[in-house]
Each structure stands twice: as C-alpha cells, then as structure tokens.
Design an enzyme around this catalytic site. Structure first.
Site, PDB file in Angstrom:
ATOM      1  N   ASP A 237      20.369  47.507 -84.008  1.00  0.00           N
ATOM      2  CA  ASP A 237      20.275  46.752 -85.252  1.00  0.00           C
ATOM      3  C   ASP A 237      21.072  45.458 -85.089  1.00  0.00           C
ATOM      4  OD1 ASP A 237      19.665  46.749 -88.293  1.00  0.00           O
ATOM      5  OD2 ASP A 237      21.813  46.344 -88.187  1.00  0.00           O
ATOM      6  N   ILE A 238      20.469  44.350 -85.427  1.00  0.00           N
ATOM      7  CA  ILE A 238      21.141  43.052 -85.294  1.00  0.00           C
ATOM      8  C   ILE A 238      21.901  42.760 -86.585  1.00  0.00           C
ATOM      9  CG2 ILE A 238      20.836  40.588 -84.892  1.00  0.00           C
ATOM     10  CD1 ILE A 238      20.223  42.399 -82.470  1.00  0.00           C
TER      11      ILE A 238
ATOM     12  N   HIS B 238      13.261  26.222 -81.236  1.00  0.00           N
ATOM     13  CA  HIS B 238      13.742  24.850 -81.098  1.00  0.00           C
ATOM     14  C   HIS B 238      15.070  24.712 -81.824  1.00  0.00           C
ATOM     15  CE1 HIS B 238      12.851  22.812 -85.043  1.00  0.00           C
ATOM     16  NE2 HIS B 238      11.837  23.671 -85.133  1.00  0.00           N
TER      17      HIS B 238
ATOM     18  N   ASP C 105      15.059  25.396 -90.537  1.00  0.00           N
ATOM     19  CA  ASP C 105      14.171  24.764 -89.550  1.00  0.00           C
ATOM     20  C   ASP C 105      14.977  23.921 -88.551  1.00  0.00           C
ATOM     21  OD1 ASP C 105      11.991  23.768 -88.177  1.00  0.00           O
ATOM     22  OD2 ASP C 105      11.453  22.326 -89.742  1.00  0.00           O
TER      23      ASP C 105
ATOM     24  N   GLU D 224      11.542  19.270 -80.543  1.00  0.00           N
ATOM     25  CA  GLU D 224      10.330  19.883 -81.095  1.00  0.00           C
ATOM     26  C   GLU D 224       9.792  19.067 -82.246  1.00  0.00           C
ATOM     27  OE1 GLU D 224       8.027  22.462 -83.914  1.00  0.00           O
ATOM     28  OE2 GLU D 224       9.859  21.313 -84.229  1.00  0.00           O
TER      29      GLU D 224
ATOM     30  N   ASP E  74      10.252  30.169 -85.069  1.00  0.00           N
ATOM     31  CA  ASP E  74      10.459  28.881 -85.739  1.00  0.00           C
ATOM     32  C   ASP E  74      10.426  29.131 -87.249  1.00  0.00           C
ATOM     33  OD1 ASP E  74      10.589  26.266 -86.543  1.00  0.00           O
ATOM     34  OD2 ASP E  74       8.913  25.570 -85.315  1.00  0.00           O
TER      35      ASP E  74
ATOM     36  N   ASP F 280      17.469  38.987 -91.752  1.00  0.00           N
ATOM     37  CA  ASP F 280      17.853  40.278 -91.191  1.00  0.00           C
ATOM     38  C   ASP F 280      16.647  40.999 -90.601  1.00  0.00           C
ATOM     39  OD1 ASP F 280      19.313  42.519 -90.534  1.00  0.00           O
ATOM     40  OD2 ASP F 280      19.553  43.222 -92.582  1.00  0.00           O
TER      41      ASP F 280
END
Length: 313
Positions: free
Chosen positions: A39-40, A121, A133, A167, A196, A298
C-alpha cells in the site's frame, strides 16, 4: 494379515507415492511466489507535492522548462532516488533556446532484456506550480519507486522510471528519449505506463485502452476495489505515452481528468460536481497543493504500484 504379494504391491505403491510427493514438493518450493504490491502511503506522496510546491514558490512560482524551478525539481527527485539505491542519469536536450532534462532511474535488479517502464512529466506551465499537472503523477511514481527500493524487489523484468522535461511544449523530452534509443533498446521495452494528472480535485478514473493486457491489469484492480473506470480518450496523444505508442511500444496508464466537464452520469458513479471541470485549475496559477483530491491520489498511487509489481513479475 495381507498376503506377501499384496504386501509387496502395497509397499511399492507407498514408495512411489512418497517419491512423487517429494518431487512435487521440490517443484513447488522452486516456483517463486508472486509478491503483492505494498500500500502506498498517500501522506508520503503529498509530502513530495509539498516539496514541489516549495520549489516553485522559491523559483518564480513555477517549475517550467528552462526555468530554475524545473532543474530544482529534477534535483529533488534525483536525490531521493540516489539515496534509495537507483542508478540515475540525466539526459539533456535543447528546446526553445533552453536546456531541458529527462531524469531516468533504473532499479538494479531483474532481467535486462525486458523492461517495464513508468513515466510522468515533471515540468509545469509557466503560469503556476503544476501540482496536479503534473506534480501528482511525478510524486506518485516517485513514491512507488521508493517502495520498490524499500521492498528490495527482485522482479523478473527490469524496472525503469522516467521524469520527462518539456511535456507542456508537446512531449519534447519523451520524444527525444524515444528517438535517441536504438531499435534494439526500444524493442526491450515490454510496456510503457504513463501517469499524467492522477489527483484531479473533481476526479474521474480513466484507464488507457491502448494495450489490452496493461488495461486489464488496471481495470481488474479497480474492479476489485469497487471503483468504476472509463476508457481514457481525452488525453490520447496529449501526453508522454504518444512517442512510445508511435514506435510500437505497448502503452497504458491512468488519468483523472483535465479541463473538460464531469457529466451527471460520471458524478453519479464517482461523486464530485457534475457540470464542473475535472480540474478547474488546469494550466492555471491555482494549481497548487490545494488543487488535489486525496482519495484519487491515494487510489491511483496504489494502482500504479499494483501494475508495476504485476507486469514486472
């Protein structure tokens, strides 16, 4: 009492069964067990986003190509990877009168002839810090890479991570990387996964549909979590998977939405605000750490880890 012939037959049968059992046991022992992805920790991913925000704040408010905030972002990510035991390299390119950088990180384990690659990116637009972004994708794959190191993962295939420059000017960095690879090295890339915008504040769950196997790995994971997905079409050709796809590399990835609006049907299955953009701060100064949905960040970070563990084993 068994007759002698019956006893001999029984003994032979028992011996054969024991030998077969031993062989089967040895075979089972030698078969590697597939290890599930960890699990991150989303708080760790958000910690990277806070660091990227601070870098932008100290460098004119952005992390754009050719600006000091971008190079500082590269150094931040590289420092984390170097400390974790990755082999890192900077690939330089020139665009619009400025030097750009791709950061490539290889995990020193696994075979060398098959490569599973994840990329995002790292640059922002000039108008803001670019936290969704694409700080979100960059932070997500960074924390997954650190999880690989923490687990001391021994994948069957080679794992490579990449953070692309420029990018926002048309996939300049990733195109440079693909064009610089010889055909032999390009053919070793089993799949390229692109991330992305994975934390949009009014999120959707979009999965690239370019390769059936890679798509299935993601879709099955979300289905097991009870999360509906849609095929990603909005960003097709707009991000760093495009140069790989154009050269025949199987690609996949995740996307949580940009400037287009969420439909009532999408809001019904994902929550959020219908009729509003998935990311109202897309390419704007308000794309800060306040412009991220923690749940989407998550879920998507966990899905990245699952896909890399699955595809590299």
């Amino acid at each position: 009492m068994l007759r002698r012939s019956t006893l001999a037959t029984a003994l032979c049968t028992a011996l054969a069964a024991a030998l077969l059992s031993g062989a089967t046991g040895a075979q089972a022992t030698s078969t590697p067990t597939r290890v599930a992805a960890p699990d991150i920790d989303v708080s760790a991913v958000k910690g990277h986003l806070s660091s990227l925000q601070s870098i932008a704040d100290r460098n004119g408010g952005n992390r754009a190509h050719g600006q000091p905030g971008y190079r500082a972002s590269v150094e931040y990510v590289k420092g984390k990877l170097d400390a974790a035991g990755f082999t890192t390299s900077l690939q330089e390119f020139n665009y619009n009168g400025s030097t750009g950088y791709n950061l490539i990180a290889d995990w020193p384990a696994g075979g060398s002839d098959q490569v599973v690659m994840a990329g995002a990116h790292l640059d922002s637009v000039r108008r803001g810090a670019g936290i969704n972004d694409n700080g979100s994708g960059s932070a997500g794959i960074l924390e997954v890479a650190l999880a690989v190191a923490k687990a001391d993962l021994k994948p069957t295939k080679h794992l490579r991570f990449a953070w692309w420059g420029a990018e926002e000017y048309g996939m300049v960095g990733s195109t440079h990387y693909v064009n610089a690879l010889g055909s032999g090295e390009l053919s070793k890339i089993d799949s390229y996964l692109n991330f992305d915008m994975i934390g949009s504040p009014n999120p959707g769950y979009f999965v690239y549909d370019d390769d059936p196997e890679v798509e299935r790995v993601f879709k099955d994971w979300y289905a097991a979590k009870g999360i509906a997905t849609e095929r990603e079409t909005e960003g097709d050709g707009r991000s760093d998977h495009a140069p790989f796809k154009d050269r025949g590399v199987p690609v996949g990835g995740l996307f949580s939405g940009a400037e287009t609006t969420k439909s009532p049907q999408q809001a019904a299955k994902w929550g959020g605000t219908p009729g509003a953009p998935f990311d109202p701060c897309y390419h704007s100064a308000c794309d800060t750490t306040r412009n991220v949905d923690d749940t989407a960040l998550d879920n998507n970070s966990d899905a990245i880890a699952h896909a890399l563990w699955e595809l590299s084993s």
